[in-house]
Motif scaffolding. Structure first.
Motif, PDB file in Angstrom:
ATOM      1  N   ALA A 377       1.782 -46.517  67.371  1.00 10.07           N
ATOM      2  CA  ALA A 377       0.328 -46.494  67.176  1.00 10.07           C
ATOM      3  C   ALA A 377      -0.093 -45.457  66.142  1.00 10.07           C
ATOM      4  O   ALA A 377      -0.968 -45.715  65.312  1.00 10.07           O
ATOM      5  CB  ALA A 377      -0.366 -46.234  68.509  1.00 10.07           C
ATOM      6  N   TRP A 387      -1.801 -51.460  69.218  1.00  7.63           N
ATOM      7  CA  TRP A 387      -2.988 -50.818  69.772  1.00  7.63           C
ATOM      8  C   TRP A 387      -3.496 -51.527  71.031  1.00  7.63           C
ATOM      9  O   TRP A 387      -4.158 -50.917  71.867  1.00  7.63           O
ATOM     10  CB  TRP A 387      -4.100 -50.763  68.732  1.00  7.63           C
ATOM     11  CG  TRP A 387      -3.883 -49.701  67.705  1.00  7.63           C
ATOM     12  CD1 TRP A 387      -3.496 -49.871  66.415  1.00  7.63           C
ATOM     13  CD2 TRP A 387      -4.031 -48.290  67.887  1.00  7.63           C
ATOM     14  NE1 TRP A 387      -3.389 -48.661  65.771  1.00  7.63           N
ATOM     15  CE2 TRP A 387      -3.718 -47.668  66.654  1.00  7.63           C
ATOM     16  CE3 TRP A 387      -4.396 -47.488  68.961  1.00  7.63           C
ATOM     17  CZ2 TRP A 387      -3.764 -46.293  66.472  1.00  7.63           C
ATOM     18  CZ3 TRP A 387      -4.444 -46.109  68.782  1.00  7.63           C
ATOM     19  CH2 TRP A 387      -4.130 -45.526  67.559  1.00  7.63           C
ATOM     20  N   TYR A 390      -1.976 -49.947  74.011  1.00  5.66           N
ATOM     21  CA  TYR A 390      -2.079 -48.495  73.910  1.00  5.66           C
ATOM     22  C   TYR A 390      -2.154 -47.829  75.276  1.00  5.66           C
ATOM     23  O   TYR A 390      -2.858 -48.290  76.184  1.00  5.66           O
ATOM     24  CB  TYR A 390      -3.308 -48.115  73.085  1.00  5.66           C
ATOM     25  CG  TYR A 390      -3.668 -46.646  73.183  1.00  5.66           C
ATOM     26  CD1 TYR A 390      -2.938 -45.689  72.483  1.00  5.66           C
ATOM     27  CD2 TYR A 390      -4.713 -46.216  73.998  1.00  5.66           C
ATOM     28  CE1 TYR A 390      -3.249 -44.341  72.579  1.00  5.66           C
ATOM     29  CE2 TYR A 390      -5.033 -44.871  74.097  1.00  5.66           C
ATOM     30  CZ  TYR A 390      -4.293 -43.942  73.388  1.00  5.66           C
ATOM     31  OH  TYR A 390      -4.597 -42.619  73.490  1.00  5.66           O
ATOM     32  N   ARG A 391      -1.424 -46.727  75.406  1.00 10.35           N
ATOM     33  CA  ARG A 391      -1.521 -45.840  76.555  1.00 10.35           C
ATOM     34  C   ARG A 391      -1.579 -44.413  76.033  1.00 10.35           C
ATOM     35  O   ARG A 391      -0.941 -44.082  75.029  1.00 10.35           O
ATOM     36  CB  ARG A 391      -0.309 -46.006  77.489  1.00 10.35           C
ATOM     37  CG  ARG A 391      -0.230 -47.367  78.164  1.00 10.35           C
ATOM     38  CD  ARG A 391      -1.388 -47.549  79.154  1.00 10.35           C
ATOM     39  NE  ARG A 391      -1.303 -48.833  79.848  1.00 10.35           N
ATOM     40  CZ  ARG A 391      -1.860 -49.960  79.420  1.00 10.35           C
ATOM     41  NH1 ARG A 391      -2.534 -49.946  78.263  1.00 10.35           N
ATOM     42  NH2 ARG A 391      -1.763 -51.071  80.092  1.00 10.35           N
ATOM     43  N   ARG A 461      -8.352 -41.753  66.018  1.00 11.34           N
ATOM     44  CA  ARG A 461      -6.885 -41.813  65.942  1.00 11.34           C
ATOM     45  C   ARG A 461      -6.267 -40.491  66.397  1.00 11.34           C
ATOM     46  O   ARG A 461      -5.247 -40.466  67.093  1.00 11.34           O
ATOM     47  CB  ARG A 461      -6.440 -42.137  64.514  1.00 11.34           C
ATOM     48  CG  ARG A 461      -6.822 -43.528  64.051  1.00 11.34           C
ATOM     49  CD  ARG A 461      -6.432 -43.758  62.607  1.00 11.34           C
ATOM     50  NE  ARG A 461      -4.993 -43.903  62.455  1.00 11.34           N
ATOM     51  CZ  ARG A 461      -4.330 -45.046  62.634  1.00 11.34           C
ATOM     52  NH1 ARG A 461      -4.975 -46.145  62.983  1.00 11.34           N
ATOM     53  NH2 ARG A 461      -3.029 -45.099  62.481  1.00 11.34           N
ATOM     54  N   ALA A 464      -6.461 -40.255  70.062  1.00 11.33           N
ATOM     55  CA  ALA A 464      -5.589 -41.225  70.718  1.00 11.33           C
ATOM     56  C   ALA A 464      -4.129 -40.815  70.715  1.00 11.33           C
ATOM     57  O   ALA A 464      -3.366 -41.222  71.605  1.00 11.33           O
ATOM     58  CB  ALA A 464      -5.738 -42.593  70.041  1.00 11.33           C
ATOM     59  N   VAL A 634      -9.804 -48.098  72.855  1.00  9.95           N
ATOM     60  CA  VAL A 634      -8.930 -46.926  72.790  1.00  9.95           C
ATOM     61  C   VAL A 634      -9.684 -45.676  73.233  1.00  9.95           C
ATOM     62  O   VAL A 634      -9.170 -44.862  74.017  1.00  9.95           O
ATOM     63  CB  VAL A 634      -8.369 -46.761  71.362  1.00  9.95           C
ATOM     64  CG1 VAL A 634      -7.709 -45.399  71.193  1.00  9.95           C
ATOM     65  CG2 VAL A 634      -7.377 -47.872  71.052  1.00  9.95           C
TER      66      VAL A 634
END
Length: 647
Positions: A377, A387, A390-391, A461, A464, A634
């Motif tokens: 990611a 994505w 996503y975790r 980002r 994340a 996200v």
């Protein structure tokens, strides 16, 4: 056999087309002066330097770097030039070394175009000098020799040029340092160097294209160095040459695990590229190294192609000049035949160079096609399916993708722009109008809106890819002009607090982050990290400043510069959204801030330079797909993880 020179020693040069390779432990400026029989340089136009990198027979780098490759064609020098002096200097600026005594001893090698070393010289014994005449190539009785010089100058480039008789020594030195400062501001920071070797390159340029005559030099290009492969990963390129995906950037005394290798290819077919086929301790590191290897390969392949095209044009001009200098060829069909022959040879050389470039581009495109879907990611674009799975991670990745880079010769081939984490320098998103076509077709209000959107997606980002609660985002929006664009961050609840507005809000946020930088620095210097106040958040912090300089007084500007300079080392990072022209009102006080930040744009713009040959790369910001909710999804997961962490 290589001649290892000591100061004052000379050695005969067996050929006239050469490369001069410079290796230093930190960025240096590399240039050269052209002198007469007495070594006098007749004017600034006889100096090749970053602000004027090409003179007849000589091409140097256009920016400061730890490694340089200067291309020299001694036969192409003006007849009155008898001495070429290679000059090294330290770039000026806050936090940079001020003398060669504070850096590793530079190493200089004179090589043939095939990379064979002819003579080498290590510049030891330097102390307070900030500029040095490293070596000189000189003409003696019709033959060329190289002499190790190693003469340093504490007065810098100005003193060196004055010693060589340059009338405008101080002015020329200042112009060079200004060009270097601008180049450092726009250059992409390369990965850390290692001692494990470098990615080897394809043959390219005139030698690969079958040209028999020398090409004009291009800075740091390697027209005849083959793109080979290491023992760890050998595959065949479409053009028949081997490809190496190993591009190690990690210093270690223990070799990392071997990378995966390509499956066996069918007889007569090139092997297919493999994602992660580079040296590294993890798949993320292998992909990171592989992407940087692709970036460098594309830069050098295009440099070699441009060199070949320039040579073909130069050769055609020379042949036409020779043919038409004879009055008998100016009438009748002889002149026409000479023109046709010269143009045909030009087209042949250019065609061969293009074929070599196309082979390199095809291999890089095949590599990109397998690398892009395999990216994690942090390295992936918003349209990557990764994505959707996503975790929130448990640890930070090596790097973050800021956007894509491309060159005009390969408009469909995009190289991810990766920067190391934690961020080593802040970012300036230029909301003003630039000279690019994309900016010209966008209104001022749209550019400002897109700039804030770019900041929001970049902040998302960063949030994340950090573990929950280890990254905080603060926003300063003095006039509240970006409320709409900031809504994804505000609505998800991931901000450290509401966007600060007005002069009081600006002062409060800056004071809070300045205090954090001061306390952490004092704790580090005192070796008492456990003595920090319990209410101090020791995680990473990002400050987004919108619409600068509106709402900033002199004190706030000073604090901002302080955060830009001192913040990254203790986990406070700066993301500016501003029009450079608006900021000019503060004059030179903001120049260090502007130069210390990595400038990106909200639309496509060719302002970034690579650290190898200095191409102007077109940067494209990352956008979420039209109609996609991936950003909100996200951020919602990040916010939920932060809430769980507080319980």
């Amino acid at each position: 056999m290589t001649a290892e020179l000591v100061r004052g020693q000379n050695h005969t040069l067996p050929q006239t087309r050469l490369e001069i390779r410079v290796s230093a432990g930190s960025p240096v400026v590399a240039g050269a002066t052209l002198g007469d029989e007495r070594g006098t340089v007749r004017g600034a136009e006889r100096i090749a330097h970053p602000a004027s990198h090409r003179v007849p027979g000589l091409d140097v780098s256009r920016q400061a770097a730890a490694d340089h490759r200067l291309a020299v064609d001694l036969d192409a020098l003006p007849a009155e030039v008898h001495r070429v002096t290679v000059v090294l200097a330290l770039p000026m600026g806050a936090g940079r070394p001020v003398s060669f005594g504070a850096v590793a001893a530079p190493f200089v090698a004179v090589t043939g175009l095939d990379g064979t070393e002819i003579a080498t010289f290590t510049l030891t014994g330097l102390d307070t000098e900030s500029a040095v005449s490293a070596l000189e190539l000189y003409r003696r009785q019709g033959a060329w020799k190289v002499r190790a010089v190693g003469q340093g100058y504490a007065a810098g480039l100005a003193g060196l040029f004055a010693d060589q008789g340059v009338a405008e020594a101080a002015e020329t030195a200042a112009a060079i340092q200004e060009a270097v400062a601008s180049g450092l501001a726009r250059a992409v920071t390369p990965p850390p160097r290692t001692t494990e070797g470098e990615r080897v390159r394809h043959p390219a340029g005139p030698a690969a294209a079958g040209a028999q005559a020398p090409a004009p030099p291009v800075p740091e290009a390697q027209p005849a160095e083959p793109l080979g492969d290491p023992a760890s990963a050998r595959t065949d390129a479409p053009g028949g040459g081997p490809i190496d995906y190993a591009h190690p950037r990690r210093q270690t005394s223990v070799p990392p695990p071997p990378p995966p290798t390509a499956p066996p290819a069918a007889p007569g077919q090139p092997a297919r590229p493999v994602a992660g086929d580079a040296t590294g301790w993890s798949m993320d590191e292998r992909l990171y190294n592989q992407i940087w290897g692709m970036f460098e390969d594309l830069a050098r392949a295009v440099a070699a192609y441009r060199s070949a095209v320039d040579f073909a044009e130069s050769r055609m001009d020379q042949e036409l000049d020779r043919a038409l200098s004879d009055p008998r060829n100016r009438i009748g069909g002889a002149g026409d035949r000479a023109r046709e022959a010269a143009r045909a040879k030009r087209d042949e050389l250019t065609g061969r160079a293009r074929e070599a470039l196309e082979r390199d581009l095809a291999q890089l495109a095949a590599e990109s096609a397998v690398v892009e879907p395999a990216l994690p990611a942090a390295y992936a674009g918003w349209d990557n399916p990764v994505w959707h799975a996503y975790r929130v991670p448990m640890e930070i990745p090596m790097a973050l993708r800021l956007g894509d880079l491309r060159l005009g010769e390969a408009p469909d081939l995009r190289i991810p722009l990766l920067v190391r984490l934690p961020l080593e320098r802040g970012i300036w998103i230029d909301s003003g109008r630039t000279a690019s076509e994309a900016a010209a077709s966008t209104t001022g209000d749209q550019l400002r809106g897109l700039a804030v959107e770019t900041a929001v997606t970049l902040a998302a980002r960063l949030l994340a890819v950090y573990p929950a609660g280890e990254f905080s985002v603060h926003v300063v929006d003095p006039a509240g002009a970006a409320a709409g664009q900031l809504s994804p961050l505000v609505g998800s609840g991931v901000l450290a607090g509401p966007p600060a507005a007005g002069a009081e809000g600006v002062a409060s946020v800056l004071a809070h982050l300045t205090r954090r930088v001061d306390l952490v620095q004092m704790a580090i210097r005192a070796g008492a990290a456990d003595a920090l106040p319990p209410d101090l958040d020791t995680g990473e912090h990002l400050l987004i400043v919108n619409d600068f300089p509106h709402g900033f007084d002199d004190r706030a500007v000073t604090q901002l510069r302080y955060l830009a300079d001192e913040g990254p080392s203790v986990g406070v990072h700066l993301l500016m959204v501003a029009d450079r022209e608006d900021a000019r009102a503060y004059g030179p006080v903001l120049d260090p801030l502007w130069r210390s930040l990595l400038r990106i744009t909200p639309v496509a713009d060719d302002h970034l330079a690579d650290p190898w040959v200095g191409h102007a790369w077109t940067y494209e910001p990352l956008r979420t797909p039209q109609g996609s909710r991936v950003l909100e999804q996200v951020l919602a997961l990040v916010a939920e993880a932060r809430r769980r962490g507080r319980r």
